[in-house]
Design a protein around this motif. Sequence first.
Motif, PDB file in Angstrom:
ATOM      1  N   ALA A 146       0.862  -1.178   0.000  1.00 30.79           N
ATOM      2  CA  ALA A 146       0.000   0.000   0.000  1.00 30.79           C
ATOM      3  C   ALA A 146       0.901   1.232   0.000  1.00 30.79           C
ATOM      4  O   ALA A 146       1.816   1.335   0.807  1.00 30.79           O
ATOM      5  CB  ALA A 146      -0.901  -0.006   1.229  1.00 30.79           C
ATOM      6  N   GLY A 179      -0.531   4.542  -0.590  1.00 29.31           N
ATOM      7  CA  GLY A 179      -1.308   5.755  -0.382  1.00 29.31           C
ATOM      8  C   GLY A 179      -2.773   5.514  -0.689  1.00 29.31           C
ATOM      9  O   GLY A 179      -3.214   4.385  -0.863  1.00 29.31           O
ATOM     10  N   LYS A 180      -3.519   6.626  -0.719  1.00 31.74           N
ATOM     11  CA  LYS A 180      -4.947   6.557  -1.014  1.00 31.74           C
ATOM     12  C   LYS A 180      -5.273   7.586  -2.072  1.00 31.74           C
ATOM     13  O   LYS A 180      -4.608   8.600  -2.199  1.00 31.74           O
ATOM     14  CB  LYS A 180      -5.760   6.813   0.248  1.00 31.74           C
ATOM     15  N   LYS A 202      -8.938   9.103  -4.447  1.00 30.08           N
ATOM     16  CA  LYS A 202     -10.383   9.031  -4.644  1.00 30.08           C
ATOM     17  C   LYS A 202     -10.672   8.620  -6.080  1.00 30.08           C
ATOM     18  O   LYS A 202     -10.030   9.086  -7.011  1.00 30.08           O
ATOM     19  CB  LYS A 202     -11.020  10.379  -4.337  1.00 30.08           C
ATOM     20  N   ASP A 203     -11.648   7.731  -6.225  1.00 27.02           N
ATOM     21  CA  ASP A 203     -12.039   7.325  -7.570  1.00 27.02           C
ATOM     22  C   ASP A 203     -12.985   8.369  -8.166  1.00 27.02           C
ATOM     23  O   ASP A 203     -13.248   9.404  -7.553  1.00 27.02           O
ATOM     24  CB  ASP A 203     -12.645   5.916  -7.571  1.00 27.02           C
ATOM     25  N   GLU A 240     -12.810   6.979  -1.455  1.00 23.82           N
ATOM     26  CA  GLU A 240     -11.379   6.814  -1.213  1.00 23.82           C
ATOM     27  C   GLU A 240     -10.988   5.345  -1.303  1.00 23.82           C
ATOM     28  O   GLU A 240     -11.619   4.496  -0.691  1.00 23.82           O
ATOM     29  CB  GLU A 240     -11.018   7.378   0.159  1.00 23.82           C
ATOM     30  N   LYS A 241      -9.954   5.062  -2.085  1.00 21.83           N
ATOM     31  CA  LYS A 241      -9.455   3.694  -2.266  1.00 21.83           C
ATOM     32  C   LYS A 241      -7.954   3.679  -2.052  1.00 21.83           C
ATOM     33  O   LYS A 241      -7.270   4.649  -2.339  1.00 21.83           O
ATOM     34  CB  LYS A 241      -9.770   3.209  -3.670  1.00 21.83           C
ATOM     35  N   SER A 242      -7.453   2.554  -1.580  1.00 17.47           N
ATOM     36  CA  SER A 242      -6.016   2.399  -1.387  1.00 17.47           C
ATOM     37  C   SER A 242      -5.328   2.203  -2.732  1.00 17.47           C
ATOM     38  O   SER A 242      -5.867   1.575  -3.630  1.00 17.47           O
ATOM     39  CB  SER A 242      -5.717   1.200  -0.494  1.00 17.47           C
ATOM     40  N   LYS A 243      -4.111   2.764  -2.837  1.00 17.90           N
ATOM     41  CA  LYS A 243      -3.277   2.558  -4.024  1.00 17.90           C
ATOM     42  C   LYS A 243      -2.183   1.575  -3.650  1.00 17.90           C
ATOM     43  O   LYS A 243      -1.628   1.649  -2.554  1.00 17.90           O
ATOM     44  CB  LYS A 243      -2.648   3.876  -4.471  1.00 17.90           C
TER      45      LYS A 243
END
Length: 75
Positions: free
Chosen positions: A16, A18-19, A21-22, A27-30
Amino acid sequence: MARFTYHGPAQTVSLAVGKAKDKDGVEKSKFKDINFVPGKQTPDLPEGNPLIASMIDSGKLKPVEEKSKAPTGGK
């Protein structure tokens, strides 16, 4: 971020990083895939990551020794 050499079996892990937003604002994890190859240097890794910390503790990741860029001799 720090660089290490890897001392273990070849493997790929997703870390992981970072996070974001789609398009709907959720908010989603990158994640970033890291390939660990025995004896090779890793890309910069986050030292605070629990997986990286456990790999350091087990001896699978060892810090890269930084070499001095300037000569140390003098006259």
